[in-house]
Design a protein around this motif. Structure first.
Motif, mmCIF file in Angstrom:
data_model
loop_
_atom_site.group_PDB
_atom_site.id
_atom_site.type_symbol
_atom_site.label_atom_id
_atom_site.label_comp_id
_atom_site.label_asym_id
_atom_site.label_seq_id
_atom_site.Cartn_x
_atom_site.Cartn_y
_atom_site.Cartn_z
ATOM 1 N N TRP A 36 0.810 -1.208 0.000
ATOM 2 C CA TRP A 36 0.000 0.000 0.000
ATOM 3 C C TRP A 36 0.852 1.270 0.000
ATOM 4 C CZ3 TRP A 36 -5.227 0.030 -0.490
ATOM 5 C CH2 TRP A 36 -5.895 -1.183 -0.269
ATOM 6 N N SER A 37 2.142 1.143 0.270
ATOM 7 C CA SER A 37 2.982 2.328 0.445
ATOM 8 C C SER A 37 2.935 3.259 -0.755
ATOM 9 C CB SER A 37 4.428 1.908 0.720
ATOM 10 O OG SER A 37 4.518 1.169 1.920
ATOM 11 N N HIS A 38 3.001 2.680 -1.967
ATOM 12 C CA HIS A 38 2.991 3.510 -3.167
ATOM 13 C C HIS A 38 1.661 4.246 -3.312
ATOM 14 C CE1 HIS A 38 3.702 4.924 -7.203
ATOM 15 N NE2 HIS A 38 2.635 4.276 -7.643
ATOM 16 N N LEU A 39 0.568 3.565 -3.052
ATOM 17 C CA LEU A 39 -0.755 4.190 -3.203
ATOM 18 C C LEU A 39 -0.964 5.309 -2.196
ATOM 19 C CD1 LEU A 39 -3.008 1.054 -3.839
ATOM 20 C CD2 LEU A 39 -2.154 2.714 -5.505
ATOM 21 N N ARG A 40 -0.378 5.174 -1.025
ATOM 22 C CA ARG A 40 -0.552 6.224 -0.012
ATOM 23 C C ARG A 40 0.133 7.523 -0.405
ATOM 24 N NH1 ARG A 40 0.215 4.387 6.067
ATOM 25 N NH2 ARG A 40 -0.734 6.447 6.289
ATOM 26 N N GLN A 41 1.079 7.445 -1.346
ATOM 27 C CA GLN A 41 1.727 8.659 -1.827
ATOM 28 C C GLN A 41 0.841 9.430 -2.806
ATOM 29 O OE1 GLN A 41 4.732 9.380 -0.454
ATOM 30 N NE2 GLN A 41 4.447 7.462 0.680
ATOM 31 N N LEU A 42 -0.226 8.792 -3.282
ATOM 32 C CA LEU A 42 -1.048 9.371 -4.341
ATOM 33 C C LEU A 42 -2.368 9.933 -3.852
ATOM 34 C CD1 LEU A 42 -0.518 6.554 -7.014
ATOM 35 C CD2 LEU A 42 0.794 8.667 -6.726
ATOM 36 N N THR A 43 -2.694 9.749 -2.591
ATOM 37 C CA THR A 43 -3.994 10.192 -2.102
ATOM 38 C C THR A 43 -3.918 10.599 -0.637
ATOM 39 O OG1 THR A 43 -6.288 9.497 -1.678
ATOM 40 C CG2 THR A 43 -4.601 7.786 -1.572
ATOM 41 N N PRO A 44 -4.690 11.625 -0.263
ATOM 42 C CA PRO A 44 -4.785 11.980 1.148
ATOM 43 C C PRO A 44 -5.785 11.112 1.908
ATOM 44 C CG PRO A 44 -6.066 13.523 -0.153
ATOM 45 C CD PRO A 44 -5.382 12.599 -1.129
ATOM 46 N N ALA A 45 -6.463 10.203 1.184
ATOM 47 C CA ALA A 45 -7.437 9.333 1.834
ATOM 48 C C ALA A 45 -6.743 8.435 2.854
ATOM 49 C CB ALA A 45 -8.160 8.477 0.791
ATOM 50 N N ARG A 46 -7.466 8.069 3.891
ATOM 51 C CA ARG A 46 -6.887 7.249 4.961
ATOM 52 C C ARG A 46 -6.994 5.769 4.595
ATOM 53 N NH1 ARG A 46 -7.834 11.938 7.186
ATOM 54 N NH2 ARG A 46 -6.529 12.546 8.951
ATOM 55 N N ILE A 47 -5.981 5.300 3.875
ATOM 56 C CA ILE A 47 -5.941 3.900 3.460
ATOM 57 C C ILE A 47 -4.743 3.223 4.123
ATOM 58 C CG2 ILE A 47 -7.069 4.369 1.264
ATOM 59 C CD1 ILE A 47 -4.319 4.177 -0.077
ATOM 60 N N ALA A 48 -4.857 1.910 4.310
ATOM 61 C CA ALA A 48 -3.752 1.108 4.849
ATOM 62 C C ALA A 48 -3.181 1.717 6.121
ATOM 63 C CB ALA A 48 -2.659 0.949 3.794
ATOM 64 N N LEU A 49 -4.044 1.964 7.086
ATOM 65 C CA LEU A 49 -3.600 2.594 8.331
ATOM 66 C C LEU A 49 -2.891 1.611 9.256
ATOM 67 C CD1 LEU A 49 -6.692 4.840 9.139
ATOM 68 C CD2 LEU A 49 -4.582 5.452 7.950
ATOM 69 N N GLY A 50 -3.116 0.330 9.037
ATOM 70 C CA GLY A 50 -2.513 -0.670 9.915
ATOM 71 C C GLY A 50 -3.344 -0.842 11.177
ATOM 72 N N ARG A 51 -2.810 -1.613 12.113
ATOM 73 C CA ARG A 51 -3.523 -1.822 13.367
ATOM 74 C C ARG A 51 -2.537 -2.194 14.464
ATOM 75 N NH1 ARG A 51 -6.633 -7.635 12.491
ATOM 76 N NH2 ARG A 51 -4.754 -8.930 12.271
ATOM 77 N N ALA A 52 -2.938 -1.924 15.660
ATOM 78 C CA ALA A 52 -2.194 -2.338 16.849
ATOM 79 C C ALA A 52 -3.179 -3.101 17.724
ATOM 80 C CB ALA A 52 -1.629 -1.126 17.585
#
Length: 269
Positions: free
Chosen positions: A13-29
């Motif tokens: 998801w790292s590449h896609l997160r560079q292309l949008t301000p949308a909250r994608i692939a936030l992960g989890r703890a």
């Protein structure tokens, strides 16, 4: 026996997160969000709240416009303050009595009216108006001069909502009105500017009678493209004497590289 180092696992998801301000692939703890994602969310929420409550400095904006050669009128809606404005949307849609009288006096001296009235109101994001209204207005003015339309003084309205533009346009005897207003902030867009256009404005017009161009900001719709679409709508409105749902945005799309019109329309392609 040689041992190989473990293969690094890359996040797809790292590449896609560079292309949008949308909250994608936030992960989890565990069952929750990671701390960084939670802090980013809280920061964005705070920015949105601040944008809603921020007051528009109409005095400073008037000075900026006058320095660029624009005449201005400073008006207020019937909402006395920000608290009432947020609680009573209906009051934000009408002028207060002193502002209505001010426009009446102005119209007495300019009985012929105007081709176009432009209204700038804080709406739900004064931040959007402060950042984007003036540069957008300068792009619009260039085309107004080319088309020979007469322009009323720019109306600056505190605590104003979209429908208030129709009253201003009607009182100024304007053939068309353009309303620039701060849009409701999103969690990634606290400074989005909206543009609403009405042909033959008058009190009682509905959303169906207006055309909207939204998300005008550096990360959204460019000033040049917004102005290009507006001018197309204005020309078609004058030709067909209408606006709203029966007037479609069929403007040629500008190239991001050279701002030259392309033949296709992204709405139709």
């Amino acid at each position: 026996m040689s041992t190989r180092p473990p293969t690094a696992i890359t996040n797809p998801w790292s590449h896609l997160r560079q292309l949008t301000p949308a909250r994608i692939a936030l992960g989890r703890a565990g069952t929750s969000l990671p701390t960084d994602a939670q802090l980013d969310f809280q920061f964005a929420h705070a920015q949105a709240r601040d944008a809603v409550h921020l007051s528009l400095d109409t005095e400073e904006l008037a000075h900026q416009l006058q320095d660029k050669g624009f005449r201005t009128l400073q008006l207020r809606s019937a909402a006395a303050d920000r608290y009432i404005y947020l609680q009573r949307p209906d009051l934000g849609r009408r002028l207060d009595e002193p502002s209505a009288e001010q426009l009446t006096d102005h119209t007495t001296e300019h009985a012929k009216g105007y081709d176009l009235a432009i209204v700038i109101a804080d709406g739900l994001s004064a931040l959007a108006v402060q950042r984007h209204a003036l540069p957008l207005l300068q792009r619009i003015e260039e085309q107004i001069e080319k088309d020979g339309w007469s322009l009323a003084p720019i109306s600056l309205v505190q605590q104003g909502r979209v429908a208030l533009g129709d009253e201003v346009g009607e009182r100024l005897k304007a053939k068309m009105v353009v309303m620039l207003v701060g849009e409701r902030p999103g969690l990634s867009s606290p400074d989005s500017l909206g543009l609403y256009f009405t042909y033959a404005p008058k009190v009682g017009r509905t959303d169906a009678d207006r055309n909207c161009i939204s998300n005008i900001r550096m990360e959204g719709l460019s000033y040049n493209l917004a102005a290009h679409r507006l001018i197309h709508l204005m020309r078609e409105a004058c030709r067909r004497q209408l606006s709203g749902v029966t007037l479609k945005d069929e403007a040629e799309v500008l190239s991001l590289e050279d701002d030259s019109p392309k033949a296709s329309n992204f709405l139709l392609g």
